[in-house]
Motif scaffolding. Structure first.
Motif, mmCIF file in Angstrom:
data_model
loop_
_atom_site.group_PDB
_atom_site.id
_atom_site.type_symbol
_atom_site.label_atom_id
_atom_site.label_comp_id
_atom_site.label_asym_id
_atom_site.label_seq_id
_atom_site.Cartn_x
_atom_site.Cartn_y
_atom_site.Cartn_z
ATOM 1 N N TRP A 98 0.820 -1.211 0.000
ATOM 2 C CA TRP A 98 0.000 0.000 0.000
ATOM 3 C C TRP A 98 0.851 1.257 0.000
ATOM 4 C CZ3 TRP A 98 -4.794 -0.593 -1.345
ATOM 5 C CH2 TRP A 98 -5.426 -1.799 -1.090
ATOM 6 N N THR A 99 2.098 1.173 0.436
ATOM 7 C CA THR A 99 2.957 2.349 0.524
ATOM 8 C C THR A 99 3.729 2.622 -0.766
ATOM 9 O OG1 THR A 99 4.826 1.086 1.397
ATOM 10 C CG2 THR A 99 3.267 1.995 3.005
ATOM 11 N N LEU A 100 3.728 1.688 -1.679
ATOM 12 C CA LEU A 100 4.483 1.845 -2.919
ATOM 13 C C LEU A 100 3.693 2.610 -3.973
ATOM 14 C CD1 LEU A 100 5.893 -1.796 -3.259
ATOM 15 C CD2 LEU A 100 7.099 0.225 -2.418
ATOM 16 N N GLU A 101 4.415 3.276 -4.847
ATOM 17 C CA GLU A 101 3.808 3.895 -6.025
ATOM 18 C C GLU A 101 3.296 2.768 -6.930
ATOM 19 O OE1 GLU A 101 3.407 7.202 -6.766
ATOM 20 O OE2 GLU A 101 4.126 7.552 -4.732
ATOM 21 N N PRO A 102 2.318 3.026 -7.786
ATOM 22 C CA PRO A 102 1.781 1.955 -8.649
ATOM 23 C C PRO A 102 2.856 1.216 -9.453
ATOM 24 C CG PRO A 102 0.350 3.864 -8.752
ATOM 25 C CD PRO A 102 1.550 4.270 -7.949
ATOM 26 N N ASP A 136 3.727 -2.735 -9.018
ATOM 27 C CA ASP A 136 3.702 -3.673 -10.143
ATOM 28 C C ASP A 136 5.057 -4.366 -10.297
ATOM 29 O OD1 ASP A 136 1.055 -3.213 -10.744
ATOM 30 O OD2 ASP A 136 1.469 -1.894 -12.456
ATOM 31 N N ALA A 137 6.145 -3.628 -10.122
ATOM 32 C CA ALA A 137 7.485 -4.215 -10.229
ATOM 33 C C ALA A 137 7.686 -5.283 -9.155
ATOM 34 C CB ALA A 137 8.555 -3.134 -10.103
ATOM 35 N N TYR A 138 7.270 -4.983 -7.939
ATOM 36 C CA TYR A 138 7.397 -5.952 -6.848
ATOM 37 C C TYR A 138 6.575 -7.212 -7.131
ATOM 38 C CZ TYR A 138 6.871 -8.168 -2.320
ATOM 39 O OH TYR A 138 6.841 -9.102 -1.306
ATOM 40 N N LEU A 139 5.331 -7.025 -7.545
ATOM 41 C CA LEU A 139 4.462 -8.166 -7.833
ATOM 42 C C LEU A 139 4.987 -8.976 -9.021
ATOM 43 C CD1 LEU A 139 0.992 -6.478 -7.287
ATOM 44 C CD2 LEU A 139 2.101 -8.167 -5.806
ATOM 45 N N ALA A 140 5.522 -8.289 -10.027
ATOM 46 C CA ALA A 140 6.099 -8.985 -11.180
ATOM 47 C C ALA A 140 7.309 -9.807 -10.751
ATOM 48 C CB ALA A 140 6.489 -7.975 -12.260
ATOM 49 N N PHE A 185 5.558 0.271 -18.942
ATOM 50 C CA PHE A 185 6.923 0.754 -19.135
ATOM 51 C C PHE A 185 7.488 1.285 -17.816
ATOM 52 C CE2 PHE A 185 9.903 4.194 -20.287
ATOM 53 C CZ PHE A 185 10.865 3.435 -20.942
ATOM 54 N N ARG A 186 6.684 2.029 -17.088
ATOM 55 C CA ARG A 186 7.129 2.558 -15.782
ATOM 56 C C ARG A 186 7.390 1.426 -14.785
ATOM 57 N NH1 ARG A 186 2.821 7.338 -16.059
ATOM 58 N NH2 ARG A 186 4.095 8.832 -17.210
ATOM 59 N N ALA A 214 10.886 0.624 -12.921
ATOM 60 C CA ALA A 214 10.994 0.412 -11.476
ATOM 61 C C ALA A 214 11.607 -0.955 -11.174
ATOM 62 C CB ALA A 214 9.616 0.541 -10.817
ATOM 63 N N TYR A 215 11.287 -1.942 -11.974
ATOM 64 C CA TYR A 215 11.839 -3.288 -11.828
ATOM 65 C C TYR A 215 13.356 -3.242 -12.000
ATOM 66 C CZ TYR A 215 11.789 -8.415 -12.369
ATOM 67 O OH TYR A 215 11.962 -9.771 -12.212
#
Length: 183
Positions: A3-7, A11-15, A42-43, A47-48
């Motif tokens: 919840w604290t991360l930018e979108p 997404d990068a974390y979940l990926a 792309f964003r 981030a990934y």
């Protein structure tokens, strides 16, 4: 923490988590790649790279094999056109190609993968609508008879996420509530 991360960071974390344990019950990477706009994805890829010092493409290629790799690497590598313009000549031509591949059960074919991984969502929708109108059934109905195959399930998920993401997520949520889906 999510919840604290930018979108894009979320997404990068979940990926990243999805690439580590890519199974039929964990297709978060497909969901992100198919449902985000090209710029949003792309964003997330940026981030990934910043967060994990590698690319999504590298991790997908490393953690997958066979048909899954053949489908996923181009899926996460593309920067799709996001507009609404559609070329009906291409839609008709590619619907015919898709029909030939479905009839032959050639689900790993390069043309099938190219169409699904490079065309805009509007173009894919037009192609699949033409497919259904011309051949009398949806492409996912063709895939239904081989639905025990994990690659075919992945292919169906990609198609559904690209064309009707709300229906796809509705089904995922329903299965999760019924304890049949995601853990």
């Amino acid at each position: 923490m999510l919840w604290t991360l930018e979108p894009a960071e979320k997404d990068a974390y979940l990926a990243k988590e999805s690439t580590k344990m890519f199974t039929k019950d964990n297709w978060v990477l497909v969901e992100i790649a198919c449902t985000r706009s090209s710029l949003e994805f792309f964003r997330a890829k940026q981030a990934y790279q910043v967060g994990y010092k590698t690319s999504i493409e590298e991790d997908v290629a490393y953690h997958t094999s066979g048909g899954v790799r053949k489908l996923l690497v181009p899926l996460v590598s593309t920067f799709r056109y996001d507009g609404d313009e559609v070329n009906m000549m291409i839609a008709k031509s590619e619907a015919k190609i898709l029909h030939e591949k479905m009839e032959a059960k050639d689900y790993n074919d390069g043309d099938l993968i190219r169409i699904l991984t490079t065309r805009s969502k509007a173009q894919i929708s037009a192609t699949l609508n033409h497919f259904k109108n011309k051949f009398g059934t949806s492409i996912t109905k063709y895939l239904k008879e081989d639905s025990d195959n994990e690659y075919v399930q992945l292919l169906k998920a990609v198609i559904k996420c690209l064309t009707y993401p709300e229906k796809y997520f509705e089904k995922v949520l329903r299965q999760a509530i019924n304890k049949m889906g995601i853990n």
